[in-house]
Enzyme design. Structure first.
Site, PDB file in Angstrom:
ATOM      1  CG  LEU A  73      -1.898   1.180   1.322  1.00  0.00           C
ATOM      2  CD1 LEU A  73      -2.942   1.065   0.225  1.00  0.00           C
ATOM      3  CD2 LEU A  73      -2.558   1.237   2.691  1.00  0.00           C
ATOM      4  CG  ASP A 173      16.719  -0.935  16.256  1.00  0.00           C
ATOM      5  OD1 ASP A 173      16.045   0.091  16.110  1.00  0.00           O
ATOM      6  OD2 ASP A 173      17.720  -1.177  15.574  1.00  0.00           O
TER       7      ASP A 173
END
Length: 436
Positions: A73, A173
């Site tokens: 998308l 992270d």
């Protein structure tokens, strides 16, 4: 019973690389329906990083994205914005980790999403806290570690490599992803009372600082007392201004260090970590296990404060003891005496440890196809009535059609989305004169 705790929760995952995907994978493993938004044609950046086969997604991607759905998308197109809006309308959580300002530019800031769906919880991961002077820095793992106080206190304290050093652990992270997970789950519980979603903001710097909080303890102690006796530099080298790098010293007041064993010449990880506790009885048991009973009457070693002043001598004598023994021999001898210790385990040893496999610490996922099975780290906690079923990672865009159909888009509309670059890469223009 094997009831998934987050069954019925829908998550729109607008994250990539590691900090966001580590969080959303945990949500998926707990039963949430996670829809991963990926750039048409390329997908998450980690799909093509450090690949073991140029035609296949990397282990980097595979280990962070199992049990998710993937749709291609481009949310910057008019149709893409419409599709993302419809997804948000039915979502419980929307989470993103793009660079600062990116979601505002796309038109999906917290304010916009909250108007679309007031019950939707909005999670955002950024490098730095709101208002930080570093807000415009592009934050990668090492950047988070150096700005979060980890690197300044990690590494060796003398020699050519006396430099701030980043940890092998993903403090910036995956650690940030776990902190975000806590925030999102807290927000879900809060919504049960308020009926309204909230904005959850998590910075990588904050996540690293939180894990390094004992270094703030050391900073305060140093300012108050003028010394830090637990560091290996003490008392020979003054510690001035801020906590230094501590090598392998445990750091919390007990005397811990890493010692080589008898196969160290052939195995870089043939080491054990051993701790001398401060209590007199504990020290006596340790001395008897080592055969160092002379320390019990030696004023250089028979008190905790004395041992602080003679660390280097302790390191040297214990090294002479461990270097003649295997890791297992050291463990057997010291464990029986109640001495805190542990073997240094390589990642090969961890991956092959049958107990870690049995406990689902290390899990095997059958991806199928050319990839076959791969190992990953499973859910780090256990629930008495639920065990995740670890499924494969989605291929790029594997669920685009199913998700769009569930939103009410017809086959004709979906074909148009592909043609205009919303759910598939735009065709490359022909090269003049070649017909290609």
């Amino acid at each position: 019973m094997n009831y998934a705790p987050l069954q019925g929760i829908k998550v729109i995952d607008f994250t990539n690389v590691q900090s966001g995907p580590s969080c959303t994978q945990m949500l998926a493993w707990m039963g949430a329906d996670v829809i991963k938004i990926e750039r048409p044609g390329t997908g998450d950046a980690t799909r093509n990083e450090l690949q073991f086969d140029p035609t296949l997604p990397s282990y980097y991607f595979l280990q962070l994205n199992s049990d998710k759905k993937s749709i291609e998308l481009d949310a910057a197109t008019p149709d893409g914005r419409n599709i993302l809006t419809k997804l948000i309308e039915g979502a419980d959580i929307f989470i993103e980790n793009l660079h600062p300002g990116a979601m505002d530019k796309l038109g999906f800031s917290w304010d916009v999403v909250h108007k679309i769906n007031p019950r939707c919880i909005y999670g955002t991961i950024k490098g730095f806290p709101q208002g930080s002077p570093f807000a415009n820095l592009k934050a990668y793992e090492p950047v988070a570690q150096v700005t979060g106080g980890a690197a300044a206190t990690t590494g060796w304290y003398e020699g050519d490599y006396n430099i701030p050093t980043q940890s092998g652990a993903a403090l910036g992270d995956s650690n940030t992803g776990m902190h975000m997970l806590i925030g999102l789950l807290t927000a879900l519980i809060q919504r049960e009372h308020t009926g309204e979603g909230v904005y959850v903001y998590q910075s990588m710097q904050d996540a690293v600082i939180n894990l390094c909080r004992i270094k703030l303890r050391d900073q305060l102690t140093l300012e108050k007392c003028g010394e830090l006796t637990q560091y290996p530099q003490y008392p020979n080298t003054p510690i001035v201004g801020t906590p230094p790098r501590s090598g392998n010293q445990e750091g919390s007041g007990v005397l811990g260090w890493t010692y080589p064993c008898n196969n160290v010449k052939n195995d870089d990880n043939d080491y054990v970590y051993i701790i001398f506790q401060r209590g007199a009885k504990d020290f006596e048991l340790a001395c008897k296990a080592f055969g160092f009973e002379d320390w019990l009457t030696n004023p250089d070693f028979n008190t905790a404060d004395a041992r602080d002043r003679h660390k280097q001598e302790i390191y040297k004598r214990v090294t002479a003891w461990t270097i003649t023994r295997s890791k297992q021999e050291v463990m057997d001898t010291l464990a029986n005496a109640g001495v805190p210790c542990g073997p240094v385990l390589s990642w090969k040893e961890i991956a092959e440890d049958p107990s870690l496999r049995a406990n689902k610490t290390i899990v095997e996922i059958n991806q199928g196809g050319k990839i076959g099975s791969f190992l990953t780290v499973g859910c780090p906690f256990t629930l008495s009535n639920y065990t995740p079923e670890y499924g494969p990672c989605p291929s790029l865009g594997a669920d685009t059609e199913a998700v769009l159909t569930s939103l009410g888009f017809t086959a004709e509309q979906q074909a148009q989305f592909k043609a205009n670059g919303t759910t598939a890469p735009m065709p490359k223009p022909a090269t003049p004169g070649t017909g290609k």
